[in-house]
Design a protein around this motif. Sequence first.
Motif, PDB file in Angstrom:
ATOM      1  N   TRP A 159      -2.653   8.286  14.388  1.00 20.26           N
ATOM      2  CA  TRP A 159      -2.821   7.038  13.647  1.00 20.26           C
ATOM      3  C   TRP A 159      -1.498   6.788  12.913  1.00 20.26           C
ATOM      4  N   GLN A 174      -3.986  -0.311  15.951  1.00 19.01           N
ATOM      5  CA  GLN A 174      -3.742   0.695  17.000  1.00 19.01           C
ATOM      6  C   GLN A 174      -4.169   2.103  16.570  1.00 19.01           C
ATOM      7  N   TRP A 175      -5.223   2.182  15.772  1.00 17.24           N
ATOM      8  CA  TRP A 175      -5.782   3.494  15.455  1.00 17.24           C
ATOM      9  C   TRP A 175      -6.931   3.719  16.433  1.00 17.24           C
ATOM     10  N   MET A 176      -6.795   4.726  17.295  1.00 15.55           N
ATOM     11  CA  MET A 176      -7.811   4.892  18.335  1.00 15.55           C
ATOM     12  C   MET A 176      -8.979   5.731  17.826  1.00 15.55           C
ATOM     13  N   ILE A 225       1.135   1.972   8.759  1.00 15.22           N
ATOM     14  CA  ILE A 225       1.402   0.550   8.998  1.00 15.22           C
ATOM     15  C   ILE A 225       2.134  -0.104   7.827  1.00 15.22           C
ATOM     16  N   PHE A 274      -4.373   6.261   4.575  1.00 16.10           N
ATOM     17  CA  PHE A 274      -4.112   6.219   6.018  1.00 16.10           C
ATOM     18  C   PHE A 274      -3.003   5.213   6.328  1.00 16.10           C
ATOM     19  N   ALA A 275      -3.088   4.031   5.701  1.00 16.43           N
ATOM     20  CA  ALA A 275      -2.121   2.972   5.989  1.00 16.43           C
ATOM     21  C   ALA A 275      -0.725   3.353   5.521  1.00 16.43           C
TER      22      ALA A 275
END
Lengths: 204, 204
Positions: free
Chosen positions: A148, B147-149, A151, A138-139
């Motif tokens: 999302w 900031q992952w909702m 990062i 995910f990152a």
Amino acid sequence: MSYLGVGVSPGNVPVYHSTNLKVIDRRVRVAELVLRCVICGLGVIAAALVGTDTQVKEIFTIQKKAKFTDMKALVFLVIANGIVAAYSLVQVLRCVVSMVRGNVLFSKPIAWIIFSGDQVMAYVSVAAVGAAAQSAVFAKLGQSELQWMKICNMYDKFCNQVGEGIASALLVSLSTVVLSCISAFNLFRLYGGNKSKSSSATRW
Amino acid sequence: MSYLGVGVSPGNVPVYHSTNLKVIDRRVRVAELVLRCVICGLGVIAAALVGTDTQVKEIFTIQKKAKFTDMKALVFLVIANGIVAAYSLVQVLRCVVSMVRGNVLFSKPIAWIIFSGDQVMAYVSVAAVGAAAQSAVFAKLGQSELQWMKICNMYDKFCNQVGEGIASALLVSLSTVVLSCISAFNLFRLYGGNKSKSSSATRW
């Protein structure tokens, strides 16, 4: 297939069996000790790499800090590897003591305890790597369908160090898997009974 | 502790041993068959629950659709549970055939294949649940630092069904873990050798 005395006529079993058992026992115990040392070392490295990882970025006037506690999966990874390393250290001491004293593990309750401990460590370690790897994906890549954002563009140094920690944790989990097979071997061969009596019916 | 003949004087071992071995063998094989059936059923349910899960939301004029392929961990979960269920089906057939024919597993190569397969399934299943659970936590709680909702406010029905799928997959992975212990028992007791000769030195 008969190096443990299986299929040898009952009269010859004791000598043949005990000689080979000693050789196999020694190899298994050396492999066990090496693996436990590797797990202990790499577990500490993985926990340290992830646990000490921070990066500060300044965006205009706002300072933003990335740390491993931002992701629960990384916290789980650090705790899991810390526990696995501590457990392995205790087991290394046990292995060394039993090797120095020349003892062989023939007690079922103790073999069960070691087997259970190793199994728990293996599955906790694999689950932690699974969860951390998912977070890392995910990152690194983000998840555009869910808005999302990735990062790792922003926190490149942070992400690289987490990656090294996860790689180290992956090696730990592979080692714990092999080790849990060894302790399964050490436990369940105690349930072998008298295979030479029934080996004439070798079938399944 | 001596129900497998360990510690019994060698003269009495064969009869005592074979009677008890049959009872234990039958119990182990019934437990194995039941677990494999459970894994097969729950694996299909988990894969179906997650794989068929979709929800469409209309925000003003834009239609947004949530589906399991939005999250790689859910894709992994569906594939892993599909493979585990298919593998278990094959193993159920093997168990039934060997029970009908009254065969006992005494072949080391086959025991090794079953043991290895069960181990792989257990770890794949645990890793898939770990990764999916991590994704579910992100979806449910979000990750404000990054900031992952959270998306479960919006796709409530979708999230509930994924949760049921993960719960089912968790039961599958627990069952595969127990099963891998059973197949380890089936394999490594073949390496038991002649424990009754050495049981006088019960120490570790």
